[in-house]
Design an enzyme around this catalytic site. Structure first.
Site, PDB file in Angstrom:
ATOM      1  NE  ARG A  58      37.199  48.059  85.426  1.00  0.00           N
ATOM      2  CZ  ARG A  58      36.912  48.732  86.545  1.00  0.00           C
ATOM      3  NH1 ARG A  58      37.225  50.014  86.632  1.00  0.00           N
ATOM      4  NH2 ARG A  58      36.337  48.127  87.561  1.00  0.00           N
ATOM      5  CE  LYS A 118      19.000  46.704  89.271  1.00  0.00           C
ATOM      6  NZ  LYS A 118      19.541  47.473  90.415  1.00  0.00           N
TER       7      LYS A 118
END
Length: 353
Positions: A58, A118
């Site tokens: 970002r 995960k």
């Protein structure tokens, strides 16, 4: 709680092969540039057949600094440039899990293979959506659960399944990692997928699921911190074969991580952290000394090598991290959250116990 009634089986592929296997160098893109991405970048550089091609974050300056540190040719502010990069074959997604679904779907629709940190997604529904999309587009999707790819864990699972300790009767696994409470910390922030169960509990749940099997019934105890995120969770379940699993995770306490699987003819004690076991001792009968076995431990490299192997062989999913298990484990986590009343703001429907 009956988690079997809350899950839909993972979709079956229309074809067992990728649209285009990769027999040469795998060109990697990294989505997000946090600490875990640095570790993965090092593993890709160390791997055979992998090359770092691009990184996106970002913050464009952060992406550029990451690229310079790791010798990566291209960096992007935002993720659209990475999705459109024709010189990227596979993307490692290491953002926090509430953002995995839109990011993974964008990569998949662009024809890129995805290795997703995960937990693969926030919910069972999102997990299934990602895996189904990957199958439809003929790309490899794999949860980055490094534990399943470690040689020592694979050895333990092989020994258990071939009956070295007889019929499995029970397994216990605990993982506790103390964090100072801060409502803005990712682990305690529901808006960022916080909670001990999803972050650290997924490891002992995965190991117990590998060694014992899926629940027919699930019992849940736990507590929540002031933000509403779970900080202590204890699970107990029974399988169709009559074995019992006991799992504990806690984000507020210290303690040894101990895993034991017990059978009718012996038991295995696993040494080291649940997420990265270092060795194990196999005891047969009444033998108290046992056989001590040490495993090779190269952390992220094991899952990178497995991902490369699957791409080379044209597999839609890894046999070590199969889609059905990813869905099943997410079902356990979501069922436990329902019992504890932990709901993420991104979820459309309220959770019912």
């Amino acid at each position: 709680m009956d988690p079997q009634h809350d899950t839909v089986p993972a979709p079956s592929p229309t074809s067992g092969q990728l649209t285009t296997p990769i027999t040469g160098t795998v060109r990697w893109g990294l989505l997000a540039a946090g600490a875990i991405a640095h570790a993965m970048a090092a593993a890709i550089r160390e791997s055979e057949g992998g090359r770092l091609g691009a990184v996106a974050a970002r913050d464009g300056q952060r992406a550029a600094a990451f690229a310079e540190e790791h010798g990566i040719a291209r960096s992007y502010q935002g993720y659209d440039g990475l999705y459109a990069d024709d010189e990227v074959d596979a993307v490692y997604i290491s953002s926090t899990h509430p953002f995995h679904t839109p990011q993974a779907l964008a990569c998949i629709r662009a024809g890129k293979h995805v290795l997703i940190e995960k937990p693969l997604a926030l919910t069972v529904h999102d997990t299934e959506q990602i895996l189904e999309a990957a199958r439809e587009h003929g790309v490899l999707a794999m949860e980055a659960m490094w534990t399943r790819c470690m040689p020592v864990v694979r050895d333990i699972v092989d020994r258990v399944r071939r009956g070295d300790i007889g019929t499995v009767r029970s397994c216990s696994a605990a993982f506790t990692v103390p964090f100072n409470y801060d409502e803005n910390h990712r682990l305690f922030d529901l808006g960022n997928g916080g909670g001990a169960l999803m972050d650290i509990g997924i490891y002992p749940v995965t190991l117990a699921h590998l060694l014992v099997g899926h629940p027919t019934d699930l019992m849940v105890l736990g507590s929540r911190c002031p933000t509403g995120a779970d900080d202590l969770v204890a699970l107990q379940w029974m399988t169709a074969d009559g074995a019992v699993a006991q799992v504990l995770c806690d984000s507020r306490s210290s303690g040894a991580a101990r895993t034991v699987v017990r059978g009718t003819e012996g038991w295995i004690e696993v040494h080291g952290p649940v997420n990265a076991p270092e060795s194990f001792t196999l005891h047969r009968g009444r033998d108290r000394d046992g056989e001590w076995v040490e495993g090779v431990q190269q952390h992220y490299l094991h899952e990178v090598d497995e991902f490369h192997r699957c791409l080379k062989e044209g597999l839609l999913e890894s046999p070590l991290v199969p889609h059905a298990d990813t869905v099943s484990i997410m079902t356990i986590l979501e069922s436990a959250r329902r019992e504890l009343g932990v709901r993420y703001p991104q979820e459309d429907e309220p959770l019912h116990t």
